[in-house]
Write an enzyme that holds these catalytic residues in place. Structure first.
Site, short mmCIF file in Angstrom:
data_model
loop_
_atom_site.label_atom_id
_atom_site.label_comp_id
_atom_site.label_asym_id
_atom_site.label_seq_id
_atom_site.Cartn_x
_atom_site.Cartn_y
_atom_site.Cartn_z
N LYS A 166 0.83 -1.20 0.00
CA LYS A 166 0.00 0.00 0.00
C LYS A 166 0.86 1.25 0.00
CE LYS A 166 -3.77 2.17 2.63
NZ LYS A 166 -4.71 1.99 3.75
N SER A 191 -9.08 2.61 2.47
CA SER A 191 -8.11 3.30 1.65
C SER A 191 -7.11 2.36 0.98
CB SER A 191 -7.35 4.33 2.50
OG SER A 191 -6.64 3.70 3.56
N SER A 238 -9.64 0.34 6.84
CA SER A 238 -9.10 0.34 5.48
C SER A 238 -8.46 -0.95 5.01
CB SER A 238 -8.09 1.50 5.33
OG SER A 238 -8.76 2.72 5.41
#
Length: 486
Positions: free
Chosen positions: A84, A159, A183
């Site tokens: 990420k 996210s 997330s």
């Protein structure tokens, strides 16, 4: 025989590592198949904001050379992984979805990246995020919007948006996500995956959230967790077995006393007393989500021998106080200093958040609300072994929204759809999202499994038992059939 990207996409992380360690596959073969898969899907999904194929090839070559030299390979030898883009990667751009950090290259790897590398994993690239993670969806001002493999007109959630899309599309068998308000669990639910937020402190986090030199980067400290997103409970546990454990650079970390791989082996559950709440007593929930999750929960009583009691946890909606904690964790002065020059190139919802003014009691009230929530949760979990709920209030929705304006006929705040997730960032409890099933429109819905404070083993055992009773390995986005047939 050449490993095709279709064959590669069907392999688990554990199967890949075993094949590389035993020489049945080379890390180079696996990496080339992963790159081919990325090349096939990226024009449709935009999961990777910074692909790193040459870095991946270099790492794979080193893994193969180590094997040829007779060295012992790590538990993730040759396994491709997405990282990420809020998680620091040394010598690889970490833009965090912001024009301000578009060219930022960290001087250190995050601890979890260090550990993945040491275990032999092959980093395929950085996966897309909303700006600094201040959103539950997958668009930002810098990169193409990430799309959901189940329907490319819909959001994959965020996210950890790119991580979810990558794993669901078979580009990587698992990926790193981070979870400050859901997330890891949000895109796992929207993409039909397993996502695990272990107890606060199980997985160390540094320098993210802790490097005061970088506004925006140094946010979410008291809420953030890093965890795996995978297609199976066993693969999620495999990643946790590598990345969990204390580190002196993160003062919140705790000893690792969990046998992650053993706990993820499907077996008979004891007769658990489980609470089930469809809406926590205050959330508007899409009727299809309610239906799918009810069917999933029935498995625990019918097939797994548990006692399931319908019960709401008993706290009031903590949404406003959650955002107070987010802001209290943020470098407001540093981020507000950007606004005169950069506001026009920042996400509008983030600009609005930074421009709002809050008195001192708003922050102390948020902290008191967290204490109250933790106390209510402790009393509630004194009566129940686990809590089951939907992961999200709605199925995937249209791109370029922060959230639905109406659910179940009620006008809702655009962040209300996250209401099942963020309470457990406030308490720090372990929580997993696993596939509950599909809506009538063929969209994934997540089932959330929440454990008592530090009871990660039971969350894993419950997830594994549910997976064995109701396997989801055959579920995959229809887009993949179309792309593979082309």
């Amino acid at each position: 025989m050449t490993l095709t990207h279709e064959d590669y996409a069907a392999l688990s992380a554990g199967e890949i590592a075993d094949a590389v360690r035993t020489g049945r596959l080379s890390a180079a073969e696996v990496t080339e198949a992963a790159i081919a898969r990325m090349d096939l899907t990226e024009p449709h999904l935009h999961a990777f904001c910074t692909p790193a194929p040459e870095l991946a090839r270099k790492t794979a070559a080193a893994v193969d050379a180590a094997r040829a030299a007779g060295e012992t390979l790590g538990p993730l030898a040759g396994v491709p992984v997405g990282i990420k883009d809020l998680v620091a990667t040394k010598d690889l751009v970490t833009a965090m979805g912001s024009t301000i950090y578009r060219d930022f290259v960290p001087e250190d790897d995050d601890i979890v990246v260090e550990r993945l590398k040491a275990a032999g994993a092959v980093i395929l690239g950085k996966t897309n995020v909303p700006e600094f993670g201040y959103s539950g969806v997958g668009h930002n001002p810098v990169f193409e919007t990430t799309r959901n493999p189940w329907n490319t007109e819909l959001t994959p959630g965020g996210s950890s948006a790119g991580s979810g899309a990558s794993v669901a599309a078979g580009v990587t068998p698992f990926a790193i996500g981070s979870d400050g308000g859901g997330s890891v669990r949000i895109p796992s639910a929207h993409c039909g995956l397993v996502g695990i937020k272990a107890s606060m402190g199980r997985v160390p986090l540094w320098p993210g959230c802790r490097d005061e030199r970088y506004p925006g980067v140094s946010s979410w400290e008291s809420l953030e967790h890093i965890g795996p997103m995978a297609r199976s409970v066993s693969d999620a546990a495999l990643m946790l077995s590598v990345i969990a454990g204390p580190d002196m650079r993160d003062r919140h970390t705790i000893p690792n006393d969990v046998a992650w791989l053993d706990e993820a082996k499907a077996g008979q559950l004891p007769r658990l007393r489980i609470a089930f709440s469809e809406d926590f007593g205050y959330l508007a929930v899409d009727p299809e989500v309610r239906r799918v999750v009810r069917e999933a929960v029935a498995v625990f009583e019918r097939d797994l021998g548990c006692e399931v009691v319908v019960a709401d946890p008993g706290w009031e909606d903590p949404g406003e106080d959650f955002w107070g904690l987010v802001l209290a964790d943020s470098d407001l002065a540093g981020m507000r200093a950007w606004l005169p020059e950069h506001a026009k190139n920042m996400s509008p919802h983030l600009v609005k958040l930074l421009q709002a003014r809050h008195d001192d009691e708003a922050f102390t009230n948020a902290n008191m609300a967290r204490k109250k929530l933790c106390n209510v949760a402790a009393r509630f979990f004194g009566q129940y072994d686990l809590l089951l709920s939907p992961t999200l209030t709605v199925p995937p929705f249209a791109l370029h929204m922060q959230g639905p304006e109406k659910t179940e006929g009620r006008i809702v705040d655009p962040s209300d759809w996250l209401g099942f997730c963020f309470p457990f960032n406030m308490t720090g409890q372990p929580a997993a999202s696993v596939p509950a099933g599909l809506t009538k429109d063929g969209l994934p819905v997540g089932l959330q499994i929440v454990g008592r404070h530090l009871d990660d083993p039971l969350v894993l055992r419950a997830a594994a038992a549910y997976e064995a009773a109701r396997p989801w390995s055959g579920l995959r986005p229809p887009l993949l059939d179309t792309l593979e047939a082309a």
